[in-house]
Enzyme design. Structure first.
Site, PDB file in Angstrom:
ATOM      1  N   CYS A 176      75.837 -46.993  53.766  1.00 49.29           N
ATOM      2  CA  CYS A 176      76.378 -47.040  55.127  1.00 49.29           C
ATOM      3  C   CYS A 176      77.578 -46.120  55.344  1.00 49.29           C
ATOM      4  CB  CYS A 176      76.762 -48.469  55.484  1.00 49.29           C
ATOM      5  SG  CYS A 176      75.510 -49.684  55.052  1.00 49.29           S
ATOM      6  N   HIS A 311      83.301 -50.854  61.637  1.00 53.06           N
ATOM      7  CA  HIS A 311      81.977 -50.966  61.030  1.00 53.06           C
ATOM      8  C   HIS A 311      81.190 -52.066  61.744  1.00 53.06           C
ATOM      9  CE1 HIS A 311      79.126 -50.020  57.926  1.00 53.06           C
ATOM     10  NE2 HIS A 311      79.101 -51.259  57.458  1.00 53.06           N
ATOM     11  N   HIS A 351      72.515 -51.813  63.359  1.00 55.63           N
ATOM     12  CA  HIS A 351      73.114 -51.215  62.164  1.00 55.63           C
ATOM     13  C   HIS A 351      72.220 -50.070  61.704  1.00 55.63           C
ATOM     14  CE1 HIS A 351      75.013 -50.461  58.498  1.00 55.63           C
ATOM     15  NE2 HIS A 351      74.896 -51.617  57.878  1.00 55.63           N
TER      16      HIS A 351
END
Length: 434
Positions: A176, A311, A351
Site C-alpha cells: 500500500c 491512509h 482501498h
C-alpha cells in the site's frame, strides 16, 4: 528541503472507479461526496463463491458484493500504443491502465507523448501482484510474451518502451506504500540528476478475487460495503482499483516550459516499523517519528498544514494507530487552536492498494486547484480513538474553503502505510492557483 529549485508536480492523470477518467470528473465526485462503490464485475470471469453462501470450511466472513472497480479494466487499444494483439493479450491488465494514464499525464502537462524518443526521462510505477499468474502455464500463441507481460517490472518498462524514454525505469512493490515510494524514488532521481524529469505513480487492477479471500480471512472487510474512514461506525475496508501518474520535475524547468505548478514536494520519506509481533500491524510510534522527520526536512510547522490526506483504511487497528500518530504530531501541536482537516479518498473509491497513495495525492492537488477541501463520506460520527474536542484535527464533513497561509501557499500532508510494515509521508506546498 528548503531548495532553491524544488521538485514539483506539473501534470497528472487518473482512472478511478465509477467510470471516472478525468480530473474534472474526479473532482465532481469528491465535491459531491459520491460513493463510487459498485457490485463485483461480471465481465472478468471471476468465480464469485465468496458471496453468499460462504463455504463454512474456509473460515471466511461474508463478503459484501461491493468494491471500487475500473470500468476500462478489461478494455485496451493495442494499436494506439504500437503493441500487437497477442502481446497485449499476454499483458497484466495493470500494464494497460498504467500506459493509458501515463500518456494522459503527459498531455495534462502539455507534453507531446509522441516526441520523447531518446529523452532522459525516468519512469517509476508502484504495482503489486493481483492474480494475473494463473494463465502462465498455458501453452498457446501467447508463449513468449508472458515473461514481460506478467512481470511487475513490465508496468514501468512498457511505458518507457512505448514512449522511447531512456531514463531509469522501475516498478516498486511495497504494497500500500508503493505509489509514495515510487514518488520518493523519482524525486531522488530528478534531484540527483539521474534523469531530467520523471513520471511517478501507481496502478491497481484486481485480476481475481484473491485479495477478498485474504481480507475475509483476516476479518478486515467492511460488513456493509462502505469504507468509513476514521468513523466510529467503521467495520473494515472495501477493496478498490485505480491508476494515477504524476509528472515530476524541477520548478525552474516547469516554469521554463510554461507548465502549471500544482505542488512543490517539500519533504518525502519512508520508514519501516521494525521488529513487531505481526508484519501487518501498524505502529503509531513509527508513523509519528516519520511525520516529525518529514516536517523537519520540509521546513514546515505542523500548524501550517491545513489538510491531511490519510491512509484511512477503515480497519479499526489501522485507523486507531494512524489517528493517534496524526494527533500527536499535528493535532496537539498548537493546543487545538488551528484547524487541520483530515480525510481519506478511500471513503469514495475504496482501498486501491498500491495506488492508494497517489490517489490521495491527486485529491490534494485538486483541492489546491479549487481552493477547497473536499469532504469525506461517513464522517458524521468520528472515531472514539482521539478526543476531537481538544485536537486541531477535524474530519471534513462538507465542502469548505481552504485559505492560503501568509506566504500565499497551502500546505498539505499525505500518509500511507502497508501490510508489509512500511510507512510513507509527504509534505506538499501548493501555490495559489490564479
Amino acid at each position: 528541503m528548503n531548495e532553491l529549485d524544488p521538485i514539483v508536480i506539473s501534470g497528472f492523470a487518473l482512472e478511478a472507479p465509477g467510470n471516472v477518467t478525468s480530473a474534472s470528473e474526479f473532482w465532481t465526485a469528491l465535491r459531491d461526496r459520491r460513493d463510487l462503490m459498485e457490485p463485483f464485475p461480471r465481465d472478468r470471469g471471476w468465480g464469485l463463491e465468496l458471496l453468499d453462501p460462504v463455504p463454512v470450511e474456509l473460515d471466511l466472513e461474508r463478503v459484501p458484493d461491493a468494491g471500487g472497480f475500473l470500468a476500462d479494466a478489461t478494455r485496451f487499444d493495442p494499436d494506439f500504443f504500437g503493441i500487437s494483439v497477442d502481446e497485449a493479450a499476454a499483458m497484466d491488465p495493470q500494464h494497460w491502465a498504467a500506459l493509458r494514464v501515463a500518456w494522459q499525464a503527459l498531455e495534462n502537462a502539455g507534453v507531446d507523448p509522441g516526441r520523447l524518443v531518446g529523452e532522459n526521462v525516468g519512469c517509476y510505477i508502484g504495482i503489486s501482484f493481483t492474480g494475473h499468474a494463473p494463465r502462465s502455464a498455458r501453452i498457446d500463441r501467447l508463449v513468449g510474451y508472458r515473461a514481460a507481460g506478467m512481470a511487475l517490472g513490465g508496468a514501468s518498462g512498457r511505458i518507457s518502451q512505448c514512449l522511447g524514454i531512456v531514463g531509469p525505469s522501475l516498478s516498486i512493490d511495497t504494497a500500500c506504500v508503493s505509489s509514495l515510494n515510487a514518488l520518493q524514488t523519482a524525486v531522488g532521481a530528478v534531484r540527483s540528476g539521474e534523469c531530467e524529469w520523471a513520471l511517478a505513480g501507481a496502478v491497481c487492477v484486481m485480476n481475481s478475487p484473491m485479495a477478498y479471500y485474504s481480507f475475509s480471512r483476516l476479518r478486515a472487510l467492511s460488513e456493509d460495503g462502505h469504507c468509513k474512514s476514521y468513523s466510529s461506525e467503521a467495520t473494515g475496508t472495501v477493496l478498490g482499483e485505480a491508476a494515477g501518474v504524476l509528472v515530476v520535475e524541477h520548478e525552474s524547468r516547469a516554469r521554463q516550459m510554461g507548465r502549471r505548478v500544482y505542488a512543490r514536494i517539500l519533504g518525502i520519506g519512508s520508514t519501516h516499523n521494525g521488529k513487531s509481533r505481526l508484519i501487518s500491524a501498524p505502529s503509531a510510534q513509527a508513523q509519528a517519528r516519520l511525520m516529525r522527520k518529514t516536517l523537519q526536512v520540509a521546513g514546515v510547522s505542523a500548524d501550517q498544514v491545513g489538510l491531511i490526506e490519510g491512509h484511512g483504511t477503515a480497519k479499526c487497528a489501522d485507523d486507531r494507530a494512524e489517528l493517534l500518530a496524526l494527533n500527536e504530531v499535528y493535532g496537539l501541536a498548537n493546543g487545538g487552536r488551528h484547524r487541520t482537516a483530515v480525510g481519506s479518498v478511500k471513503s469514495n473509491i475504496g482501498h486501491s492498494q498500491a495506488a492508494g497513495g497517489v490517489m490521495g495525492m491527486i485529491k490534494v492537488l485538486l483541492c489546491g486547484v479549487h481552493g477547497q477541501i473536499a469532504p469525506g463520506l461517513c464522517t458524521e460520527n468520528p472515531s472514539y480513538d482521539i478526543d476531537w474536542e481538544t485536537t486541531s484535527l477535524a474530519l471534513a464533513q462538507g465542502l469548505e474553503s481552504w485559505p492560503v497561509c501568509d506566504d500565499g501557499m497551502r500546505y498539505a500532508a499525505v500518509s500511507s502505510f502497508s501490510v508489509t510494515g512500511s510507512n510513507a509521508h509527504v509534505l506538499l506546498g501548493l501555490p495559489e492557483q490564479r
